[in-house]
Design an enzyme around this catalytic site. Structure first.
Site, short mmCIF file in Angstrom:
data_model
loop_
_atom_site.label_atom_id
_atom_site.label_comp_id
_atom_site.label_asym_id
_atom_site.label_seq_id
_atom_site.Cartn_x
_atom_site.Cartn_y
_atom_site.Cartn_z
N ASP A 20 39.65 35.87 41.67
CA ASP A 20 39.61 35.69 42.49
C ASP A 20 38.51 37.12 42.44
OD1 ASP A 20 40.88 37.82 44.84
OD2 ASP A 20 41.20 39.63 43.40
N LEU A 21 38.48 37.62 43.92
CA LEU A 21 36.83 39.15 44.06
C LEU A 21 37.62 39.95 43.94
CD1 LEU A 21 34.55 37.06 47.03
CD2 LEU A 21 34.50 37.71 44.12
N ASP A 22 38.11 41.11 44.88
CA ASP A 22 37.66 42.07 45.02
C ASP A 22 39.59 42.39 44.36
OD1 ASP A 22 36.56 43.41 47.46
OD2 ASP A 22 37.46 41.12 48.02
N ASP A 198 44.91 39.84 41.47
CA ASP A 198 45.00 41.14 41.02
C ASP A 198 46.05 41.40 42.77
OD1 ASP A 198 43.34 41.40 43.43
OD2 ASP A 198 43.85 43.56 43.30
MG LIG Z 1 41.69 40.58 44.74
#
Ligand SMILES: [Mg+2]
Length: 246
Positions: A20-22, A198
């Site tokens: 995942d990125l953010d 997250d």
């Molecule tokens: Mg995220």
């Protein structure tokens, strides 16, 4: 006693990384545009990409362009919009499952909610949208209720709450399906996925990775935050093998 079960990592040289990125690779900022790619992250991911024969993917809720603005064509595969848009290799065409966009009236309603609460951000995507209220937390109950009412009775859209956001997205895409789809293709096929994320939408990705014989990690449970993920990835890249999990 609460015990946190931690997945066993597959053999490094047989693994694929789906990230995942953010909130996972990059720190969450006050607005999506304010996110910065920290020094060293690109180098680390390039090393991992080489070590894993290209089996590094980004799996994000962002639209393709917004994801590209952060990492460019570094991830070999990119699943954007939770898998609603997948590019299997740099420069390849973006493949989209055949799903309709939401009614224009929904975008207008979301825009009106954004206007009613200064500080909120309306992130329009080709087949859905996100209302961010990190800078206007008082808007959360109103937005949550309005979007829940909006999609009530819809067979084709769902509302997903996230970290200081509410998202409306089509049914039939999620990060689990994205993981399965990417893992079916070269250079990922035959490897064991390690998925890290997250947020609530990442739980589908974790489940899919485990079902494929790999591992799924929630950032907060294992690494603390995105800086913890980056430190572990940097350690892993420099060893050419998994670094010790925090
Ligand atoms: Mg995220």
């Amino acid at each position: 006693m609460l015990t946190v079960t931690r997945d066993a990592l597959p053999l490094f040289r047989h693994a694929a990384l789906l990230l995942d990125l953010d909130g996972t690779l990059v720190d969450i900022a006050l607005t999506p545009e304010a996110v910065v790619v920290p020094p060293g992250l690109i180098d680390t991911l390039l090393k991992l990409r080489d070590l894993l024969d290209g089996a590094v993917a980004a799996v994000t809720g962002r639209a393709i362009d917004a994801a590209d603005a952060l990492l460019g064509d570094l991830p070999v595969a990119l699943a954007a919009e939770h898998g609603g848009a997948i590019r299997f290799a740099p420069g390849a065409v973006v493949e989209r499952p055949n799903l309709a966009p939401p009614p224009e009236a929904w975008y207008e309603h979301a825009e009106a909610l954004h206007q009613a609460f200064p500080g909120t951000i309306m992130e329009r995507k080709p087949r859905g949208f996100v209302l961010h209220f990190r800078l206007a937390p008082e808007a959360e109950p109103v937005i949550h209720e309005a979007l829940t009412a909006m999609i009530a009775g819809s067979a084709t859209f769902e509302m997903i709450p996230g970290r200081m956001i509410c998202e409306v997205r089509p049914r039939g895409v999620d990060k689990g399906i994205a993981v399965e789809t990417i893992m079916a293709r070269a250079p990922f096929a035959g490897r064991s996925p390690v998925f890290i994320g997250d947020d609530i939408t990442d739980e589908d990705g974790m489940r899919a990775a485990r079902a494929l014989g790999g591992a799924g990690f929630r950032v907060q449970d294992v690494f603390g935050d995105a800086a913890g993920v980056r430190a572990w990835l940097t350690d892993t890249a420099s060893r050419g093998d998994w670094g010790t999990l925090p």
